[in-house]
Design a protein around this motif. Structure first.
Motif, mmCIF file in Angstrom:
data_model
loop_
_atom_site.group_PDB
_atom_site.id
_atom_site.type_symbol
_atom_site.label_atom_id
_atom_site.label_comp_id
_atom_site.label_asym_id
_atom_site.label_seq_id
_atom_site.Cartn_x
_atom_site.Cartn_y
_atom_site.Cartn_z
ATOM 1 N N UNK A 30 0.865 -1.186 0.000
ATOM 2 C CA UNK A 30 0.000 0.000 0.000
ATOM 3 C C UNK A 30 0.896 1.228 0.000
ATOM 4 N N UNK A 31 0.582 2.199 -0.855
ATOM 5 C CA UNK A 31 1.313 3.472 -0.854
ATOM 6 C C UNK A 31 0.283 4.551 -0.542
ATOM 7 N N UNK A 32 0.543 5.342 0.492
ATOM 8 C CA UNK A 32 -0.429 6.363 0.869
ATOM 9 C C UNK A 32 0.231 7.734 0.924
ATOM 10 N N UNK A 33 -0.573 8.745 0.680
ATOM 11 C CA UNK A 33 -0.067 10.110 0.739
ATOM 12 C C UNK A 33 -1.185 11.085 0.469
ATOM 13 N N UNK A 34 -0.867 12.362 0.558
ATOM 14 C CA UNK A 34 -1.876 13.358 0.264
ATOM 15 C C UNK A 34 -2.252 13.273 -1.209
ATOM 16 N N UNK A 35 -3.543 13.535 -1.513
ATOM 17 C CA UNK A 35 -3.988 13.543 -2.907
ATOM 18 C C UNK A 35 -3.183 14.566 -3.696
ATOM 19 N N UNK A 36 -2.769 14.209 -4.902
ATOM 20 C CA UNK A 36 -1.966 15.116 -5.714
ATOM 21 C C UNK A 36 -0.474 14.955 -5.488
ATOM 22 N N UNK A 37 -0.081 14.130 -4.502
ATOM 23 C CA UNK A 37 1.343 13.960 -4.201
ATOM 24 C C UNK A 37 2.021 13.004 -5.182
ATOM 25 N N UNK A 38 1.226 12.343 -6.014
ATOM 26 C CA UNK A 38 1.828 11.473 -7.015
ATOM 27 C C UNK A 38 1.855 10.019 -6.623
ATOM 28 N N UNK A 39 1.027 9.662 -5.648
ATOM 29 C CA UNK A 39 0.968 8.271 -5.186
ATOM 30 C C UNK A 39 0.590 7.338 -6.346
ATOM 31 N N UNK B 111 -1.072 12.342 7.039
ATOM 32 C CA UNK B 111 -2.121 13.363 7.128
ATOM 33 C C UNK B 111 -3.533 12.787 7.221
ATOM 34 N N UNK B 112 -3.889 11.948 6.274
ATOM 35 C CA UNK B 112 -5.282 11.493 6.192
ATOM 36 C C UNK B 112 -5.400 9.977 6.215
ATOM 37 N N UNK B 113 -4.362 9.331 6.686
ATOM 38 C CA UNK B 113 -4.309 7.874 6.569
ATOM 39 C C UNK B 113 -5.473 7.208 7.311
ATOM 40 N N UNK B 114 -5.876 7.817 8.416
ATOM 41 C CA UNK B 114 -6.934 7.184 9.225
ATOM 42 C C UNK B 114 -8.218 6.981 8.421
ATOM 43 N N UNK B 115 -8.436 7.873 7.417
ATOM 44 C CA UNK B 115 -9.688 7.780 6.657
ATOM 45 C C UNK B 115 -9.816 6.460 5.908
ATOM 46 N N UNK B 116 -8.689 5.872 5.540
ATOM 47 C CA UNK B 116 -8.832 4.581 4.850
ATOM 48 C C UNK B 116 -8.017 3.474 5.505
ATOM 49 N N UNK B 117 -7.719 3.657 6.797
ATOM 50 C CA UNK B 117 -6.979 2.609 7.505
ATOM 51 C C UNK B 117 -7.716 1.274 7.424
ATOM 52 N N UNK B 118 -9.067 1.330 7.421
ATOM 53 C CA UNK B 118 -9.846 0.088 7.361
ATOM 54 C C UNK B 118 -9.595 -0.682 6.074
#
Lengths: 574, 278
Positions: free
Chosen positions: A9-18, A78-85
């Motif tokens: 899984x690669x996570x990051x802020x939207x627009x960061x190029x993930x 930053x926002x990882x908790x939103x999709x931790x599930x």
């Protein structure tokens, strides 16, 4: 980590190029001979929201995401908790994160995964033109053991057009990322690829691209388009490609226009298609009825997302089944098909074009966000050609032309404008055999029966479903759920169970005899689908006599149905 | 209109079918049908190369009263159907016909964007300021104080829509108003509209003697416009906004770019597929 695949899984802020970095990892792995799948999870924000890419690589074709992740690379918290599930981790997982990103969310810590902090931001700042996602790409390449040359080729392909400076900065980022991982024990995540040669027998594709290609292969040459998540990529793929093969795409003012434009173009003899998602499909319903009544062939690809109303536009769900089957007013027989894998978006769309043209009827083709917006490395799909086409009226026939003549098959020859002697008015009003408006009982009965019969009597051949395995337990499913179901079945068989998997591709008209035959001898039947109100199960109950004891595993989006859950349902039932 | 194979020696009646219209005696639409067929005879295009597209309403029944290819589609969507047809089949002559409710109300969005897109077709709106097929309700062009409908017993209280000004502002390339009481004049304008490239908007004042009997007065009040056709949108706009809606004539013939995508094959499907190889 399962023996044969590795999941990241690669996570990051939207627009960061993930997504860009993830796609490069997938393509580079593909160049080493691996198969893979990349799914995306994003919020509605264009930038600054949350973004996660999920990758699973393997030496064999990958059907679905794994039940857990081996590696998580977090560019920020930053926002990882939103999709931790959506990112199941455990004590065997490795989490790579930035040393300056602060403490990780407690839910992530609670997984017991091993943490490795690296100076990601600090390193990026030291690189001229450095981008965090390219550094992350280097980190991942090292963890996965993807060789340098495979990564370099992919980065060059993606960045060359943006100039030498951007390309150099990108490659420097990858190198720096690699060196950060030196000395870490990551050998357990390395998968052996077969070669690094460029391969034309493997494709890297999204379901939406495959639906676009299926349209073109099937002969579609007119598309009307109104943007909607998650179907837009079908239209964006078609726009430049359709014109190369002599077709045209028009951006319409709304979905009411796009559906009616394709009806107009098809009336003119050009095979026509549009693509949309739930809200757009709802708007199109009246005109799909016009296609039924006027017997004008069209294809509507509906990429499902969470509903109702605006729902969850960026996430997957199988909850448009009801509207696709029952959304038309009046007695309006039409065809509903469903793709059951990313690569099957190609076959099913192409087949749908063929059916629409042959039957002079609308086809609603269902895919969903998880098929449409995910990418997979697949074996190059076979060339499939369907030979039949629209039956048209040739000029100078001896008898006066009847557009809606009652025929044995129910299909009547369609005159195309420009053909002398074929002049007729296509009509949404009920009509006689000539097309003349009629409110008479006899004409209504005859035309209703004709339109139903042409769909019911066609031999749809082997394509109506994908069937594998034998045994007294059957799993009946459709669409994107087929992926995890197939994997669960494979695991169950490896554990010594016999079971069959039936994934329906043709939902309407219902293939009653065929499914009953496929279910002969079944004692237990598990239905797997992704909706809250069990739409698929209700559909099965409405149209088929289901044998034996029945259980349903149904859950709405946005969480994917996982193979471990399906397997649990299978194994606990004995 | 691009060059189509010509066919001579067809008269207006050769373009009519033998169906009896559903229209009331005295309806203006009979005259519009005659004007259309006269114009087609004058244009000398082969019957099979013409398509008449409509939506729903009294006037939208018109395709069946011709013996041409036609599409009687759904309410409000005629322009969308016609756009798809003309873009995919630029060789055809496409006529769109309908009423004020169909075109300006339920089809209002398509009207605006059809003007903007400027596809080469002619749109004939038989405007009688009323929904006739549903037995007399106010339409977007009905005067605000018209209180004859059970649905709006105190009048609509809403200012009427100005179709030609909207068409001009939205980008239509030809703008004219005709009167059903002048069938020869209407036929001439339709001919001119078809010959002019791009989207041609022809409003025809076509009385509904059943639900708007006061429109019988139009034969006395409708007059020829006192202007010369202009290609200057600002002049046309000023004139249209000052007019009372009863002047006839061709107000605007522009040079706006026509939407006409090329349909040329430059690659095979196999060429497209190469892009997917890893």
């Amino acid at each position: 980590m399962s023996a044969e695949t590795v999941s990241i899984a690669i996570t990051g802020a939207g627009g960061a190029g993930v997504m860009t970095a993830a796609q490069m990892v997938l393509n580079a792995a593909a160049r080493t001979g691996l198969y893979g799948l990349m799914a995306r999870s994003t919020g509605p924000q264009i930038r600054g929201g949350e973004a996660a890419a999920f990758i699973r690589l393997g030496a064999k074709p990958v059907n679905c995401l794994d039940n857990r992740f081996d590696v998580m690379v977090s560019l920020d918290w930053l926002n990882v908790e939103r999709f931790a599930a959506e990112i199941p981790l455990d004590a065997a997982s490795l989490i790579v994160c930035d040393a300056d990103a602060g403490p990780p969310p407690s839910r992530i810590v609670a997984s017991g995964a091993q943490f490795v902090t690296l100076p990601l931001q600090q390193t990026v700042k030291s690189l001229p033109g450095g981008r965090l996602n390219m550094l992350g790409l280097g980190v991942l390449a090292a963890i996965l053991g993807v060789p340098d040359d495979a990564i370099t080729v992919v980065v060059e392909k993606a960045l060359r057009k943006r100039g030498q400076a951007v390309l150099d900065a990108g490659l420097a980022g990858v190198t720096a990322g690699r060196s950060l991982v030196e000395g870490l024990d990551v050998g357990r995540f390395h998968l052996q690829g077969a070669s690094t040669a460029a391969r034309t027998d493997r494709w890297s594709v999204s379901g939406n691209e495959m639906a676009g290609l299926g349209a073109v292969r099937g002969g579609i040459r007119f598309v009307a388009a109104y943007p909607i998540t998650p179907a837009t990529e079908i239209l964006e793929w078609l726009a430049p490609n359709l014109e190369k093969v002599g077709g045209v795409l028009v951006q319409a003012e709304d979905e009411l226009a796009s559906i009616n434009m394709i009806i107009g173009a098809s009336f003119g003899g050009t095979p026509s298609l549009t693509a949309t998602s739930g809200p757009g499909l709802a708007l199109m319903m009246e005109a799909i009825g016009l296609s039924v009544a006027s017997e004008t062939p069209i294809v509507v690809v509906n990429v499902m997302r969470g509903g109702p109303s605006t729902g969850i536009p960026t996430k997957s769900e199988q909850s448009d089944l009801n509207i696709a089957l029952y959304g038309l007013h009046g007695d309006a027989p039409h065809i509903v098909t469903a793709a059951n894998s990313i690569s099957d978006c190609l076959f099913t769309t192409q087949w749908s074009v063929h059916l629409a043209e042959q039957l002079q009827a609308p086809v609603i083709t269902l895919t969903d966000q998880s098929l449409g917006q995910s990418r997979a490395v697949i074996d190059r799909p076979a060339d499939i050609s369907f030979f039949s086409k629209r039956e048209t009226f040739a000029a100078a026939a001896a008898t006066p032309y009847q557009r809606y003549a009652i025929t044995g098959s129910g299909v009547s020859a369609m005159a195309i404008p420009g053909t002398p002697g074929g002049e007729y008015v296509a009509d949404g009003l009920e009509h006689s055999v000539t097309g003349r408006p009629s409110s008479g009982a006899e004409d209504h009965g005859e035309q209703l029966a004709k339109r139903a019969r042409k769909l019911e009597d066609l031999d749809y051949g082997q394509y109506w479903a994908e069937i594998e395995g034998e045994g007294p337990l059957a799993v009946v499913t459709w669409g994107s759920c087929a992926g995890p179901v197939r994997e669960a079945a494979e695991l169950a068989r490896a554990a010594g169970m016999d079971l069959r998997v039936i994934s329906l591709r043709l939902l309407a008209p219902a293939q009653t005899d065929r499914l009953e035959q496929a279910l002969a001898g079944v004692e237990r039947l598990l239905v797997v689908e992704q909706s809250h109100s069990r739409q698929f199960y209700r559909y099965l109950r409405a149209f088929y006599d289901l044998p034996g004891e029945i259980r349903v595993f149904s859950r709405p989006g946005p969480l994917p149905i996982r193979s471990s859950e399906v397997l649990q349902h299978i194994q606990s039932w004995s | 209109m691009s060059a189509l194979p010509e066919q001579t020696a067809l008269s207006a009646s050769d373009f009519k079918s033998d169906y009896r219209p559903v229209w009331c005696p005295g309806c203006g639409h009979y005259s519009v049908l005659s004007s259309l067929t006269k114009a087609l005879a004058e244009l000398a295009v082969r019957r099979e190369d013409i398509a008449v597209i409509s939506g729903i309403g009294c006037s939208s029944r018109i395709p069946a009263y011709t013996n041409l290819y036609g599409f009687h589609s759904v309410h409000g969507r005629a322009l969308a159907v016609a756009t798809g047809l003309k873009v995919a089949r630029p060789d055809l002559l496409v006529i769109v016909a309908g009423g004020d409710g169909d075109g300006y109300s339920i089809g209002g969005n398509h009207f605006i964007h059809a003007c903007r897109r400027n596809v080469d077709m002619t749109y004939i709106v038989m405007d009688n300021q009323v929904y006739g097929m549903t037995k007399g309700q106010a339409s977007p062009t009905t005067p605000a104080d018209w209180d004859k409908s059970k649905l709006t017993p105190h009048g609509t209280g809403v200012s009427p829509f100005h179709p030609l000004a909207v068409a001009l502002a939205a980008g239509a390339n030809f703008i004219a108003r005709c009167f059903a009481g002048d069938p020869n004049g209407t036929a001439r304008v339709i001919t001119e509209a078809v010959r002019h490239p791009g989207f041609s908007m022809v409003q025809v004042l076509s009385p509904c003697v059943t639900y708007q009997p006061e429109q019988r007065e139009w034969k006395n009040t409708v007059r020829k416009a006192d202007i010369v056709t202009t290609s200057e949108a600002d002049l046309a706009a000023r004139w249209l906004m000052a007019d009372d809606g009863l002047s006839t004539g061709v107000m605007y013939k522009g040079h706006r770019p026509v939407y006409r995508p090329e349909l040329e094959e430059t690659a095979s499907v196999a060429d497209l597929e190469k892009w997917f190889a890893v």
